[in-house]
Enzyme design. Structure first.
Site, mmCIF file in Angstrom:
data_model
loop_
_atom_site.group_PDB
_atom_site.id
_atom_site.type_symbol
_atom_site.label_atom_id
_atom_site.label_comp_id
_atom_site.label_asym_id
_atom_site.label_seq_id
_atom_site.Cartn_x
_atom_site.Cartn_y
_atom_site.Cartn_z
ATOM 1 N N GLU A 165 43.360 45.593 48.808
ATOM 2 C CA GLU A 165 42.254 44.704 48.448
ATOM 3 C C GLU A 165 41.477 45.344 47.311
ATOM 4 O OE1 GLU A 165 40.800 41.710 49.013
ATOM 5 O OE2 GLU A 165 39.173 42.434 47.733
ATOM 6 N N HIS A 211 38.646 21.742 60.178
ATOM 7 C CA HIS A 211 38.911 20.320 59.950
ATOM 8 C C HIS A 211 39.873 19.751 60.982
ATOM 9 C CE1 HIS A 211 36.811 20.057 56.132
ATOM 10 N NE2 HIS A 211 37.322 21.243 55.810
ATOM 11 N N VAL A 269 45.457 45.507 42.100
ATOM 12 C CA VAL A 269 46.856 45.503 41.665
ATOM 13 C C VAL A 269 46.926 45.190 40.174
ATOM 14 C CG1 VAL A 269 49.098 44.372 41.943
ATOM 15 C CG2 VAL A 269 47.645 44.807 43.949
ATOM 16 N N ILE A 326 45.600 28.180 48.529
ATOM 17 C CA ILE A 326 45.064 27.839 49.849
ATOM 18 C C ILE A 326 43.605 27.396 49.691
ATOM 19 C CG2 ILE A 326 44.858 28.547 52.251
ATOM 20 C CD1 ILE A 326 47.734 28.685 51.199
#
Lengths: 477, 421
Positions: A32, A50, A173, A337
């Site tokens: 991360e 949802h 990264v 996403i």
């Protein structure tokens, strides 16, 4: 270091995958770039679970939304995360909008959503008396709910760590190479990890990671949504999540209670140039307020305690991109996403972990423990329980954040579990999230961080990198 | 359950003065207790190390800690009870208090309670300031604590939003600490700070005061990198194409104070929407009998000297209540009403059992030049005070003397209003 699988990105999707991977006997880790989990979209979204009537049938969005909704309650129970199935309403002002409700109802039924119903004015005003009297009807989805997106991410992280996963922070990264067996993932500061399987959960940056590997070519467009948080009212103005009819831009502006008892208003939707542009704007904020006020006329700016914005990772494919790349073996994209990403995350985690375990022919981890306990909260206990806790830990009796009644114990515990920054403490304990927004507790939180981490206060950041709060020590006490 | 005659919630200037005065006025059992959240008594005065306190009350110029110290000493001399690092989490209308500290939960029963919890600062979020959310954004009070108590520097170049006294004083303070203050930005066409502070804190240091200006955006990813400001029109709306970028790494917000009445709400006390504090009568009694309020929890003051005087009255009546609660029964009030240009007035009521001289404190709702404040009752003007200038930032006060009180018609409201000449 050599791993069986490495996840890039410690958002809710990355952490869900990491935790699900710990069900198997694998050496896994997450890299991360920031100093904490949930630093991207997972900290700044609506926190809605949802029901699943929005996504077009047959899409990955529809599949994982429904699966995720079905799994949510159980996972939140295991991980001790707030989840309230309060139901949602999509409200309509006129016949055209009522037609859209009908479409949503039919789509929801085809997707397999249970309990959907169109309610009339009488029902609406009886059950949501503060909504505009101009409203004509509403689509009721009883299995919609609310949760706390960053708390879920933190809980998944803690549980993954408990079960043997690693997370490497500050690992940005910058290059990925591939030899016969391994991906070689390099960070900007020179660190390297090697892994058999690489899973790309880099959120808004997932297209760039995919490109680095030479895999599937897609594009993520950052789409910003701005929000208001209102102070905890004595009585909530709405009992359910109130949506307006969706447009091509998304689900529209909602008014909803949060699991912590505040009121959330937003988001709008605007494409922005930068993937990091989480600024709020006067125009955006005005737009949201005017639209929200049409549905809830009593909304007042006097109650606002903070404003923020988040980035949706909108893919040019119009659907989630999930799966092993066609050309690059062992590289799995989990990209694009956007909503309903939070709801879907728990199901995506399981799905991706299954792919990985099959590919590696992994055995089950016999020691996997799905349970994680949240930090004990002063504000949530009875007086008797508080007294017991103080006897065991006197710091439980020292209130640090007066607005949210957060004790010193909770802050120490958050640090033990991995908080390193002021925002990390805030998201784990709510210290600084109340009506004074850290006006009183910021210096105290920093005292505790400095003492527990044995670092000088000038080294403490708001959220990592150069977000230093104090710049220089002028004198010693 | 522990029992006290008077319990004071808050150990700042209001709490200290109220405690001392309660103590003096109690006969026999003199158990008074102060409960303070922080490590020390004195409240926010401890971080106000600039001079200017006590000019009215002590006729000399003190710093905040010096002013507080004079009261703390008396508390210690009189052996008045106090608890520090103790947080009150509940008050009931029956005057039961639940407080918590490292030793445990404490349940206390009081004959009377004085609320003196002070106020908090409005934040960047409360005034809905767009932009990013990097480090380097402080309230003036936070900055004051970091600099004056903890000894840290909070940045190199700063912009201050709000030109009330706190904003002005912090402009000077930052400058003295070697932080360059690029500007003090004020949305109103006037400063709400004292003239003396504009001269001593800005003019003397060459810091620009930008009136009718608004901070429209904060920039920066990790640390503040600058702000955009713009001019505003008379409706306080941004004037297009007047935007200007100012490079800085620090933004201080000093944009108003809000009385902290969360506990008052728990006790079921009626609040005044305009002051943000409880509705009180001239004894500083709230709508819950036996619970009194004073200081910034009641309404935000400019001068601590006035807080002290108000708190002394509240403390005295709290002591009286503990001996004669019958004097505070219902239906013994006439209203004091703010009208025509007067934003609010405190107290909002007069207790007919205590027709004794008292001070009306109030604020106007706008900037007025050459105006008259009148106090009238039953259609009769009792007092007229001419003022050459009145601003919302400056609290006004008028004393209601015994002579005026003797002329009152108790079947009618007392009305405070403003007329232009």
């Amino acid at each position: 270091m050599i791993y069986d699988a490495v996840v890039i990105g410690a958002g809710v999707v990355g952490m869900s995958i990491l935790r699900e991977l710990t069900r198997y006997d694998l050496k896994i880790c997450c890299v991360e770039k920031m100093e904490d989990v949930a630093e991207g979209a997972s900290k700044a979204n609506s926190g809605i679970v949802h029901a699943g009537y929005d996504p077009i049938e047959g899409t990955k969005k529809a599949r994982f939304n429904i699966e995720g909704n079905n799994m949510f309650s159980e996972i939140c129970k295991q991980l001790d995360v707030e989840y309230k199935m309060i139901g949602s309403l999509v409200v309509a002002f006129d016949d055209h909008e009522i037609n859209i409700l009908e479409e949503l109802l039919q789509r929801g039924k085809r997707n397999g959503v249970k309990g959907l119903e169109i309610k009339d004015r009488e029902w609406l005003f009886k059950n949501e008396p503060n909504l505009s009297k101009e409203l004509k009807a509403a689509l009721f989805a009883p299995y919609s709910g609310i949760t706390n997106p960053y708390k879920l991410t933190i809980a998944l992280f803690e549980n993954a760590i408990q079960n043997g996963a690693e997370v490497i922070f500050g690992f940005e990264v910058c290059r990925i190479e591939k030899d016969d067996d391994f991906f070689i993932v390099r960070s900007a500061d020179g660190r390297v990890v090697r892994t058999r399987i690489l899973i790309n959960c880099a959120g808004a940056y997932a297209d760039e990671i995919s490109k680095m590997v030479g895999a599937k070519n897609f594009k993520i467009y950052p789409r910003r949504g701005q929000y208001y948080i209102l102070d905890k009212p004595e009585k909530l103005p709405v009992n359910r999540v109130i949506f307006q009819v969706p447009t091509e831009k998304g689900k529209g502006i909602l008014v909803a209670p949060t699991v912590d008892g505040n009121v959330l208003v937003g988001p709008n939707s605007e494409y922005v140039d930068s993937k990091d542009d989480t600024s709020t704007t006067q125009e955006g904020l005005n737009e949201i307020f005017e639209k929200a006020r049409k549905v809830l006329p009593s909304l007042s700016k006097r109650d606002v305690i903070t404003i923020f914005s988040g980035i949706r990772a909108t893919p040019d494919t119009h659907d989630f991109i999930i799966g092993e790349d066609e050309n690059i073996e062992n590289f799995i994209n989990v990209a694009g996403i956007e909503s309903p990403g939070l709801t879907s995350s728990v199901a995506i985690g399981r799905y991706v972990a299954e792919i990985v375990s099959c590919k590696l022919n992994a055995k089950r981890n016999p020691n996997f423990n799905p349970y994680r306990e949240d930090i004990k909260r002063f504000s949530e206990l009875s007086d008797e329980e508080r007294e017991k806790m103080i006897k065991l830990n006197p710091s439980f009796g020292n209130i640090v954040c007066r607005c949210e009644l957060v004790s010193e114990y909770e802050i120490i515990e958050a640090i033990k579990r991995g908080a390193r920054t002021v925002d990390g403490i805030k998201r784990r304990t709510r210290a600084g999230m109340g009506r004074c927004q850290g006006g009183f507790c910021l210096p105290r939180v920093m005292d505790i961080l400095s003492r527990e981490l044995k670092i000088d206060k000038t080294q403490i950041t708001k959220f990592g990198k150069n977000s230093y709060i104090l710049t220089e020590k002028r004198w010693e006490d | 359950m522990e029992k006290y005659r008077v319990v004071i919630i808050g150990g700042g200037p209001a709490g200290l003065a109220a405690a001392l005065e309660s103590f003096k006025n109690l006969k026999g059992d003199k158990r008074v207790l102060i409960i303070e959240r922080d490590r020390f008594l004195g409240g926010i005065l401890n971080q106000c190390i600039h001079p200017g306190f006590g000019l009215h009350y002590f006729n000399e110029e003190l710093t905040g800690p010096e002013y507080a110290h004079r009261f703390v000493e008396q508390v210690l001399e009189n052996r008045i009870g106090y608890l520090t690092e103790t947080h009150v989490i509940d008050i009931t209308s029956e005057k039961e208090i639940v407080a918590v500290n490292k030793k445990g939960l404490k349940r206390i029963k009081a004959d009377s309670i004085v609320l003196a919890m002070g106020c908090r600062e409005r934040t960047r979020g409360a005034i809905i300031t767009p932009g990013t959310r990097p480090a380097g954004i402080f309230t003036a009070g936070q900055a004051q604590r970091f600099i004056n108590i903890e000894g840290y520097r909070i940045g190199k170049k700063a912009v201050i939003v709000g030109s009330g006294d706190i904003g002005l004083i912090m402009a000077r303070r930052l400058t003295l600490e070697g932080i360059e203050v690029k500007a003090v930005v004020e949305i109103m066409p006037y400063s709400t700070g004292l003239r003396r502070n504009i001269v001593q804190c800005l003019d003397d240091f060459g810091i620009p005061l930008l009136l009718s200006h608004k901070l429209v955006k904060i920039h920066g990813k990790y640390r503040v990198e600058g702000v955009t400001i713009a001019k505003v029109d008379s409706q306080l709306q941004e004037i297009p194409s007047t935007e200007r970028f100012i490079e800085c790494d620090t933004v201080l917000f000093s944009v108003g104070l809000i009385p902290e009445n969360e506990l008052s709400k728990k006790a079921g006390i009626v609040l005044d929407m305009r002051t943000g504090g409880p509705v009180v009568d001239n004894t500083f009694s709230t709508s819950q009998k036996g619970i009194f309020a004073c200081g910034n929890v009641l309404h935000v003051h400019d001068l601590v000297d006035n807080v002290t005087k108000e708190a002394q009255t509240a403390g005295r009546y709290a002591a009286i209540y503990s001996q004669h609660p019958e004097l505070f029964e219902d239906n013994i009030h006439i209203n004091v009403v703010a009208k025509d240009g007067i934003r609010y007035v405190v107290p909002q009521k007069l207790n007919k059992n205590f027709v004794q001289p008292f001070v009306l404190r109030f604020r106007v709702d706008n900037l007025y030049k050459d105006a008259v404040v009148t106090i009238s009752n039953a259609g009769k003007i009792l007092i007229e005070v001419k003022k050459s200038i009145l601003t919302p930032g400056e609290m006004q006060s008028i004393e209601i003397s015994q002579k005026i009180l003797s002329q009152l018609d108790f079947s009618s409201d007392i009305v405070v209003s403003l007329q232009n000449i």
